[in-house]
Motif scaffolding. Sequence first.
Motif, mmCIF file in Angstrom:
data_model
loop_
_atom_site.group_PDB
_atom_site.id
_atom_site.type_symbol
_atom_site.label_atom_id
_atom_site.label_comp_id
_atom_site.label_asym_id
_atom_site.label_seq_id
_atom_site.Cartn_x
_atom_site.Cartn_y
_atom_site.Cartn_z
ATOM 1 N N HIS A 38 1.965 6.111 -8.642
ATOM 2 C CA HIS A 38 0.997 5.084 -8.219
ATOM 3 C C HIS A 38 1.655 3.707 -8.185
ATOM 4 O O HIS A 38 1.070 2.709 -8.611
ATOM 5 C CB HIS A 38 -0.236 5.081 -9.123
ATOM 6 C CG HIS A 38 -0.975 6.386 -9.108
ATOM 7 N ND1 HIS A 38 -2.027 6.683 -9.927
ATOM 8 C CD2 HIS A 38 -0.812 7.501 -8.362
ATOM 9 C CE1 HIS A 38 -2.473 7.907 -9.701
ATOM 10 N NE2 HIS A 38 -1.738 8.422 -8.743
ATOM 11 N N ARG B 97 -0.931 2.551 7.541
ATOM 12 C CA ARG B 97 -0.238 3.673 6.910
ATOM 13 C C ARG B 97 0.339 4.607 7.967
ATOM 14 O O ARG B 97 1.450 5.093 7.850
ATOM 15 C CB ARG B 97 -1.221 4.416 6.012
ATOM 16 C CG ARG B 97 -0.556 5.168 4.897
ATOM 17 C CD ARG B 97 -1.498 5.429 3.766
ATOM 18 N NE ARG B 97 -2.785 5.921 4.222
ATOM 19 C CZ ARG B 97 -3.880 5.888 3.479
ATOM 20 N NH1 ARG B 97 -3.851 5.369 2.288
ATOM 21 N NH2 ARG B 97 -5.015 6.359 3.946
ATOM 22 N N CYS C 57 4.092 6.450 -4.152
ATOM 23 C CA CYS C 57 3.120 5.392 -3.877
ATOM 24 C C CYS C 57 1.709 5.896 -3.586
ATOM 25 O O CYS C 57 0.772 5.102 -3.528
ATOM 26 C CB CYS C 57 3.599 4.518 -2.720
ATOM 27 S SG CYS C 57 3.751 5.427 -1.158
ATOM 28 N N GLY C 58 1.544 7.214 -3.360
ATOM 29 C CA GLY C 58 0.226 7.727 -2.976
ATOM 30 C C GLY C 58 -0.774 7.663 -4.122
ATOM 31 O O GLY C 58 -0.404 7.705 -5.293
ATOM 32 N N GLN C 59 -2.045 7.567 -3.753
ATOM 33 C CA GLN C 59 -3.097 7.504 -4.780
ATOM 34 C C GLN C 59 -3.727 8.878 -5.024
ATOM 35 O O GLN C 59 -4.506 9.045 -5.956
ATOM 36 C CB GLN C 59 -4.190 6.512 -4.334
ATOM 37 C CG GLN C 59 -3.707 5.075 -4.266
ATOM 38 C CD GLN C 59 -3.178 4.567 -5.593
ATOM 39 O OE1 GLN C 59 -3.800 4.747 -6.644
ATOM 40 N NE2 GLN C 59 -2.006 3.943 -5.574
ATOM 41 N N ALA C 60 -3.385 9.867 -4.184
ATOM 42 C CA ALA C 60 -4.082 11.158 -4.245
ATOM 43 C C ALA C 60 -3.539 12.094 -5.332
ATOM 44 O O ALA C 60 -4.180 13.085 -5.643
ATOM 45 C CB ALA C 60 -4.008 11.853 -2.887
ATOM 46 N N GLN D 277 2.944 0.222 -7.065
ATOM 47 C CA GLN D 277 2.352 -0.813 -6.215
ATOM 48 C C GLN D 277 3.448 -1.772 -5.803
ATOM 49 O O GLN D 277 4.010 -2.462 -6.648
ATOM 50 C CB GLN D 277 1.311 -1.616 -7.004
ATOM 51 C CG GLN D 277 0.330 -0.779 -7.785
ATOM 52 C CD GLN D 277 -0.956 -0.552 -7.013
ATOM 53 O OE1 GLN D 277 -1.072 -1.005 -5.870
ATOM 54 N NE2 GLN D 277 -1.894 0.141 -7.611
ATOM 55 N N PRO E 198 -2.783 12.823 -9.111
ATOM 56 C CA PRO E 198 -3.054 12.255 -10.438
ATOM 57 C C PRO E 198 -1.786 12.059 -11.274
ATOM 58 O O PRO E 198 -1.723 11.149 -12.096
ATOM 59 C CB PRO E 198 -4.000 13.281 -11.089
ATOM 60 C CG PRO E 198 -4.112 14.437 -10.156
ATOM 61 C CD PRO E 198 -3.479 14.077 -8.854
ATOM 62 N N ASP F 254 -0.744 9.126 1.386
ATOM 63 C CA ASP F 254 -1.609 9.283 0.220
ATOM 64 C C ASP F 254 -1.087 10.301 -0.794
ATOM 65 O O ASP F 254 -1.372 10.210 -1.980
ATOM 66 C CB ASP F 254 -2.986 9.742 0.706
ATOM 67 C CG ASP F 254 -4.069 8.858 0.155
ATOM 68 O OD1 ASP F 254 -3.736 7.790 -0.375
ATOM 69 O OD2 ASP F 254 -5.244 9.262 0.239
ATOM 70 N N HIS F 255 -0.325 11.290 -0.297
ATOM 71 C CA HIS F 255 0.194 12.330 -1.190
ATOM 72 C C HIS F 255 1.649 12.082 -1.577
ATOM 73 O O HIS F 255 2.320 12.983 -2.082
ATOM 74 C CB HIS F 255 0.047 13.721 -0.554
ATOM 75 C CG HIS F 255 -1.374 14.209 -0.590
ATOM 76 N ND1 HIS F 255 -2.337 13.739 0.276
ATOM 77 C CD2 HIS F 255 -1.998 15.092 -1.403
ATOM 78 C CE1 HIS F 255 -3.482 14.319 0.005
ATOM 79 N NE2 HIS F 255 -3.314 15.148 -1.017
ATOM 80 N N GLY G 220 0.837 -1.207 0.000
ATOM 81 C CA GLY G 220 0.000 0.000 0.000
ATOM 82 C C GLY G 220 0.866 1.248 0.000
ATOM 83 O O GLY G 220 2.047 1.215 -0.310
ATOM 84 N N ALA G 221 0.244 2.381 0.376
ATOM 85 C CA ALA G 221 0.962 3.659 0.377
ATOM 86 C C ALA G 221 1.316 4.029 1.806
ATOM 87 O O ALA G 221 0.530 3.812 2.713
ATOM 88 C CB ALA G 221 0.092 4.741 -0.236
#
Length: 221
Positions: free
Chosen positions: A76, A212, A67-70, A78, A72, A62-63, A58-59
């Motif tokens: 990303h 996290r 690795c973060g998904q936030a 994995q 764009p 998030d930012h 996971g991350a």
Amino acid sequence: MGPSLARRARLPGTAVRSAAVSAATSPETPPETSLVPPDDAVAPVRHPEAPAPGTPLGAHYDHCFGCGQALPHGLHLQAHAGEGVSVTAEFTVKPQHQGAPGLAHGGVLTSALDETLGSLNWLMHSIAVTGRLETDFLLPVPVDTVLHLDARCTAVHGRKIYSDAVGRIGGPKGPIAVRAKAVFIEVKVEHFIDNGRKEEIEAAMEDPDQVRRARAFEVNP
Ligand SMILES: CCCCCCCCCCCC(=O)SCCNC(=O)CCNC(=O)[C@H](O)C(C)(C)COP(=O)(O)OP(=O)(O)OC[C@H]1O[C@@H](n2cnc3c(N)ncnc32)[C@H](O)[C@@H]1OP(=O)(O)O
């Protein structure tokens, strides 16, 4: 059709010239550190509570650009825990990661290696930041390619954590396109509190995702 770039006559004034380089260092420019572990370095030890091999990591934030998904435009990436102190990871090169037209930017590929190498430290429950990272670029990596990364920690010496990684294209057993060696330096959580931005630190500390939050701030020494 015009001549290839290689065959074109050199433009006036474009020859590469070199000047004498001074190797002198000062307190502001400490000497470069070695990527080779010293003789008394020890083998890395997997933490007993590290996620089992195959578990997605996971991350850690998030930012995080890696690795973060936030974000764009982030990578990303994995990552999955491997055996011992090793991880595998995948990163898909998107148009926003280009350098030359249709090809991944070298700095972005280095970021993918950095993120993968950084995630090794979680398997030792160590908080660490990149001190030195050296990348070899062996093949161009086109947009839409999946980069298959494989990283392992090789040695630990005090706060210094030595690791290396490769990135393959065309499948997990494909040719190596990039490879890197790194030294991470273990830090206390204060490194982030003292140097980061207060609002982001507070938001990360309040993250409802316990794993996290633990990766970011509550890692046991
Ligand atoms: C919310 C997020 C959660 C946390 C989640 C983690 C996020 C991971 C994200 C991916 C990774 C990143 O991109 S991290 C971001 C990029 N990296 C950084 O921003 C680091 C910036 N640099 C620093 O803050 C500092 O220089 C440190 C912390 C690295 C070192 O400073 P220090 O703590 O004062 O340590 P110091 O006493 O100088 O050195 C300790 C030992 O390490 C060695 N050492 C020091 N610097 C280096 C170096 N650059 N390369 C090699 N070795 C070095 C020294 O020789 C010494 O060895 P000896 O004498 O003991 O033998």
